[in-house]
Design a protein around this motif. Structure first.
Motif, PDB file in Angstrom:
ATOM      1  N   CYS A 413       0.847  -1.187   0.000  1.00  0.00           N
ATOM      2  CA  CYS A 413       0.000   0.000   0.000  1.00  0.00           C
ATOM      3  C   CYS A 413       0.880   1.235   0.000  1.00  0.00           C
ATOM      4  CB  CYS A 413      -0.954   0.013   1.193  1.00  0.00           C
ATOM      5  SG  CYS A 413      -0.144   0.241   2.792  1.00  0.00           S
ATOM      6  N   LYS A 414       0.270   2.371  -0.299  1.00  0.00           N
ATOM      7  CA  LYS A 414       0.982   3.644  -0.320  1.00  0.00           C
ATOM      8  C   LYS A 414       0.083   4.713   0.276  1.00  0.00           C
ATOM      9  CE  LYS A 414       3.974   6.429  -3.292  1.00  0.00           C
ATOM     10  NZ  LYS A 414       4.530   6.579  -4.649  1.00  0.00           N
ATOM     11  N   ILE A 415       0.636   5.473   1.220  1.00  0.00           N
ATOM     12  CA  ILE A 415      -0.133   6.479   1.943  1.00  0.00           C
ATOM     13  C   ILE A 415       0.378   7.865   1.560  1.00  0.00           C
ATOM     14  CG2 ILE A 415      -0.881   7.290   4.217  1.00  0.00           C
ATOM     15  CD1 ILE A 415      -0.029   4.501   5.278  1.00  0.00           C
ATOM     16  N   TYR A 416      -0.524   8.738   1.184  1.00  0.00           N
ATOM     17  CA  TYR A 416      -0.176  10.110   0.815  1.00  0.00           C
ATOM     18  C   TYR A 416      -0.548  11.026   1.981  1.00  0.00           C
ATOM     19  CZ  TYR A 416       0.494   8.321  -3.896  1.00  0.00           C
ATOM     20  OH  TYR A 416       0.948   7.618  -4.990  1.00  0.00           O
ATOM     21  N   TRP A 417       0.408  11.196   2.901  1.00  0.00           N
ATOM     22  CA  TRP A 417       0.173  11.980   4.104  1.00  0.00           C
ATOM     23  C   TRP A 417      -0.041  13.448   3.782  1.00  0.00           C
ATOM     24  CZ3 TRP A 417      -0.704   9.211   8.321  1.00  0.00           C
ATOM     25  CH2 TRP A 417      -0.176   7.906   8.389  1.00  0.00           C
ATOM     26  N   GLU A 418      -0.724  14.147   4.689  1.00  0.00           N
ATOM     27  CA  GLU A 418      -1.087  15.542   4.406  1.00  0.00           C
ATOM     28  C   GLU A 418       0.098  16.497   4.463  1.00  0.00           C
ATOM     29  OE1 GLU A 418      -3.433  19.353   6.222  1.00  0.00           O
ATOM     30  OE2 GLU A 418      -3.120  17.574   7.434  1.00  0.00           O
ATOM     31  N   SER A 419       0.876  16.432   5.540  1.00  0.00           N
ATOM     32  CA  SER A 419       1.861  17.476   5.783  1.00  0.00           C
ATOM     33  C   SER A 419       3.265  17.042   5.390  1.00  0.00           C
ATOM     34  CB  SER A 419       1.840  17.880   7.263  1.00  0.00           C
ATOM     35  OG  SER A 419       2.858  18.821   7.535  1.00  0.00           O
ATOM     36  N   ASP A 420       3.945  17.922   4.655  1.00  0.00           N
ATOM     37  CA  ASP A 420       5.313  17.643   4.231  1.00  0.00           C
ATOM     38  C   ASP A 420       6.304  17.685   5.386  1.00  0.00           C
ATOM     39  OD1 ASP A 420       4.423  17.385   1.699  1.00  0.00           O
ATOM     40  OD2 ASP A 420       5.186  19.296   0.966  1.00  0.00           O
ATOM     41  N   THR A 446       7.177  11.249   6.396  1.00  0.00           N
ATOM     42  CA  THR A 446       6.560  12.553   6.192  1.00  0.00           C
ATOM     43  C   THR A 446       5.767  12.522   4.891  1.00  0.00           C
ATOM     44  OG1 THR A 446       8.342  13.529   4.863  1.00  0.00           O
ATOM     45  CG2 THR A 446       8.582  13.619   7.263  1.00  0.00           C
ATOM     46  N   GLY A 447       5.026  13.585   4.653  1.00  0.00           N
ATOM     47  CA  GLY A 447       4.259  13.668   3.424  1.00  0.00           C
ATOM     48  C   GLY A 447       5.112  13.800   2.187  1.00  0.00           C
ATOM     49  N   GLN A 448       6.371  14.174   2.338  1.00  0.00           N
ATOM     50  CA  GLN A 448       7.246  14.296   1.178  1.00  0.00           C
ATOM     51  C   GLN A 448       7.790  12.948   0.733  1.00  0.00           C
ATOM     52  OE1 GLN A 448      10.301  17.113   2.165  1.00  0.00           O
ATOM     53  NE2 GLN A 448       9.030  18.860   1.691  1.00  0.00           N
ATOM     54  N   GLU A 449       7.974  12.042   1.666  1.00  0.00           N
ATOM     55  CA  GLU A 449       8.653  10.791   1.333  1.00  0.00           C
ATOM     56  C   GLU A 449       7.731   9.810   0.618  1.00  0.00           C
ATOM     57  OE1 GLU A 449      11.814  10.562   4.974  1.00  0.00           O
ATOM     58  OE2 GLU A 449       9.676  10.524   5.423  1.00  0.00           O
ATOM     59  N   MET A 450       6.556   9.583   1.162  1.00  0.00           N
ATOM     60  CA  MET A 450       5.542   8.730   0.535  1.00  0.00           C
ATOM     61  C   MET A 450       6.137   7.417   0.039  1.00  0.00           C
ATOM     62  SD  MET A 450       2.958  11.276  -1.475  1.00  0.00           S
ATOM     63  CE  MET A 450       4.112  11.676  -2.749  1.00  0.00           C
ATOM     64  N   GLY A 451       6.867   6.733   0.897  1.00  0.00           N
ATOM     65  CA  GLY A 451       7.443   5.456   0.507  1.00  0.00           C
ATOM     66  C   GLY A 451       6.387   4.376   0.405  1.00  0.00           C
ATOM     67  N   MET A 452       6.710   3.355  -0.349  1.00  0.00           N
ATOM     68  CA  MET A 452       5.814   2.222  -0.542  1.00  0.00           C
ATOM     69  C   MET A 452       5.929   1.264   0.641  1.00  0.00           C
ATOM     70  SD  MET A 452       3.793   0.759  -2.862  1.00  0.00           S
ATOM     71  CE  MET A 452       3.233  -0.868  -3.360  1.00  0.00           C
ATOM     72  N   ASP A 453       4.820   0.801   1.172  1.00  0.00           N
ATOM     73  CA  ASP A 453       4.813  -0.254   2.182  1.00  0.00           C
ATOM     74  C   ASP A 453       4.558  -1.574   1.463  1.00  0.00           C
ATOM     75  OD1 ASP A 453       5.076   1.224   4.740  1.00  0.00           O
ATOM     76  OD2 ASP A 453       3.208   2.167   4.078  1.00  0.00           O
ATOM     77  N   GLU A 454       5.609  -2.339   1.260  1.00  0.00           N
ATOM     78  CA  GLU A 454       5.496  -3.581   0.493  1.00  0.00           C
ATOM     79  C   GLU A 454       5.314  -4.775   1.428  1.00  0.00           C
ATOM     80  OE1 GLU A 454       8.107  -4.218  -2.805  1.00  0.00           O
ATOM     81  OE2 GLU A 454       8.737  -2.114  -2.808  1.00  0.00           O
ATOM     82  N   PHE A 455       4.360  -5.616   1.090  1.00  0.00           N
ATOM     83  CA  PHE A 455       4.128  -6.866   1.818  1.00  0.00           C
ATOM     84  C   PHE A 455       3.352  -7.793   0.888  1.00  0.00           C
ATOM     85  CE2 PHE A 455       0.864  -3.727   2.966  1.00  0.00           C
ATOM     86  CZ  PHE A 455      -0.296  -4.380   2.595  1.00  0.00           C
ATOM     87  N   HIS A 456       3.333  -9.051   1.202  1.00  0.00           N
ATOM     88  CA  HIS A 456       2.569 -10.005   0.391  1.00  0.00           C
ATOM     89  C   HIS A 456       1.702 -10.850   1.319  1.00  0.00           C
ATOM     90  CE1 HIS A 456       1.594 -12.364  -3.171  1.00  0.00           C
ATOM     91  NE2 HIS A 456       1.672 -13.435  -2.398  1.00  0.00           N
ATOM     92  N   GLU A 457       0.401 -10.667   1.188  1.00  0.00           N
ATOM     93  CA  GLU A 457      -0.549 -11.392   2.012  1.00  0.00           C
ATOM     94  C   GLU A 457      -1.719 -11.855   1.153  1.00  0.00           C
ATOM     95  OE1 GLU A 457      -0.195 -12.169   5.210  1.00  0.00           O
ATOM     96  OE2 GLU A 457       1.718 -11.085   5.411  1.00  0.00           O
ATOM     97  N   THR A 458      -2.284 -12.991   1.481  1.00  0.00           N
ATOM     98  CA  THR A 458      -3.425 -13.527   0.735  1.00  0.00           C
ATOM     99  C   THR A 458      -4.635 -13.665   1.658  1.00  0.00           C
ATOM    100  OG1 THR A 458      -2.730 -15.801   1.174  1.00  0.00           O
ATOM    101  CG2 THR A 458      -1.913 -14.782  -0.844  1.00  0.00           C
TER     102      THR A 458
END
Length: 487
Positions: A413-420, A446-458
């Motif tokens: 998932c990827k989260i686009y946080w409000e504040s930089d 922070t809102g600038q980084e917006m890194g990907m949270d990678e995981f694999h679940e079924t």
């Protein structure tokens, strides 16, 4: 923005997330900050007013009525940050100087009777809706007049006054709720003293048919000084001339005459060819030191091309010329150029992944009024980047949850946080039954980084974001994308 009596700034001021300076009023300073529910500005205001018991809603009400000098937007135009691989997308204009809906919101706050040379200050009206089958059925209209008449295919839908819930705005938006969709023409008439003073029409778009070009010169000639720039916008239109907002065609340019396309041929810039975004894109043209006729041709496979002519004018003003730079016969190759520091931002929201959370129901442990959990999964593009979810208070931890309404195999998932400039510490959890939860990712961002949270679940139906710490302000984000496929 606001003001207060001049004094020395202390530690609380510097930690507030606000900016300060001298005010034009004698013996006063100004403060300037972001939205009052983000960053540390609310806490700072509480201390300034010696009203620590004030709630967020009371602070907002106070800001609506007292102590404000005005408002400011950072920034007016979207920018590539450079130090992070994402765009500061808070402007009223995008990277290519194309106006967003918020541009017309700001424009609607002008006095319809004010006349300033060189500035458009006449009565205005704008329908903030593309009127496609995917468009919101609540039609928002920005206008600086008394009333709006709205028609659909010639049929009167109603007459509205400005929305009373926006009482603090000089010219509040007009909202027509729950309009049943049918393809065709929306038309808004702006009325003052029973006279129609402005109109705006929106047509349901068809399939892409042709390109058009528009030179964004703002009434200023292009100067042949070797550095002057001008933006040219290209639009993808249907056979009736309506911009097609879901068109992402690749467009190539050919330029003749004394000018060049900025970044032409450089894959790191990606200016030619370029992929349209929501039916439009821009290209920057730089003049040489030779005046003359410049011709730009835009082409896209399967669409009728477009051509526009620009004349660069001789320079009569004195200027200091730079040194003549002769490009090398062969571009030098450096090892650092092979390192992919940045990647071009995707012009689609879901180019390589499938976002399975779009338009799925979401809930949260708390919400600010007008910042509901469902806005982070809205299928309306305007909502996804202008609206947000925000926790209703500072009580931590706080959670946000989406029901995917099916069983999925998930990759992240990827989260686009409000504040930089705010750090959010959070954990991503998944569940098949909304009872037993498994933590699959955790980090501080922070809102600038917006890194990907990678995981694999079924066998997953629910995804929950649990925020355990916020460096200042409230837990808040614009969009949560959940990537995967249905089983």
């Amino acid at each position: 923005m606001g003001h207060f009596g001049i004094r020395a700034l202390g530690g609380a001021d510097y930690q507030s997330g606000l900016a300060f300076g001298r005010h034009p009023l004698p013996d006063h300073m100004f403060w300037m900050g972001g939205h009052s529910s983000s960053g540390g500005s609310v806490e700072w205001l509480r201390d300034l007013l010696d009203k620590g018991e004030l709630s967020y809603s009371e602070i907002l009400s106070l800001l609506d009525t007292k102590g404000l000098s005005g408002g400011a937007l950072w920034t007016g135009i979207d920018t590539n940050r450079g130090y992070y691989d994402n765009i500061a997308a808070c402007g009223a204009l995008d990277l290519y100087r194309l106006p967003k809906y918020s541009y017309y919101l700001f424009q609607s706050q002008s006095d319809p009777n004010l006349q300033i040379a060189g500035i458009r200050t006449t009565p205005m009206v704008f329908i903030a809706n593309d009127w496609t089958s995917a468009s919101t059925r609540d039609i928002t209209i920005y206008c600086n007049c008394e009333r709006i008449r709205l028609y659909l295919n010639g049929r009167l839908l109603g007459v509205k006054k400005p929305d009373a819930s926006y009482s603090s705005m000089l010219h509040a938006p007009f909202i027509f709720e729950g309009v049943e969709w049918e393809p065709g023409k929306l038309m808004a008439e702006a009325i003052v003293d029973d006279v129609i003073v402005a109109t705006h029409t929106v047509m349901t778009p068809g399939t892409p048919d042709h390109l058009t070009l528009s030179v964004d010169d703002c009434g200023v000639d292009l100067k042949a000084d070797g550095s002057d720039l001008i933006m040219v916008h290209v639009y993808i239109r249907d056979a009736k001339g309506t911009v097609v907002p879901d068109a992402y065609n690749q467009i190539t340019f050919q330029l003749t005459g004394p000018a060049e396309i900025v970044g032409d041929g450089d894959s790191r810039v990606g200016s030619n060819p370029v992929e349209a975004e929501a039916g439009a894109i821009g290209v920057l043209i730089r003049a040489t030191k030779e005046p003359g006729l410049i011709t730009l041709l835009a082409e896209s496979e399967g669409l009728k091309p477009a051509t526009v002519e620009i004349i660069s004018k001789p320079v009569s003003d004195a200027f200091v010329p730079g040194k003549s730079q002769i490009p090398p016969d062969r571009k030098p190759e450096y090892e650092v150029d092979q390192i992919p520091f940045f990647s071009p931002p995707s012009s689609r929201y879901w180019e390589h992944w499938t976002d399975v959370a779009i338009n799925k129901p979401a809930t949260a442990s708390s919400e600010l009024p007008g910042c509901s959990a469902s806005q982070a999964t809205s299928h309306i593009l305007a909502d996804r980047w202008s609206e947000r979810w925000s926790a209703g208070n500072n009580d931590l931890p706080v959670w946000w949850k989406v029901d995917l309404e099916g069983v999925y195999e998930l990759d992240g998932c990827k989260i686009y946080w409000e504040s930089d400039n705010t750090e959010y510490e959070y954990q991503v959890e998944v569940s098949s039954d909304d009872i037993q939860w498994k933590a699959v990712a955790s980090q501080r961002q922070t809102g600038q980084e917006m890194g990907m949270d990678e995981f694999h679940e079924t066998e997953i139906r629910y995804v929950r974001i649990v925020v355990s710490d916020v460096s200042k302000g409230l837990a808040s984000f614009y969009v949560v994308k959940v990537f995967g496929k249905e089983l």
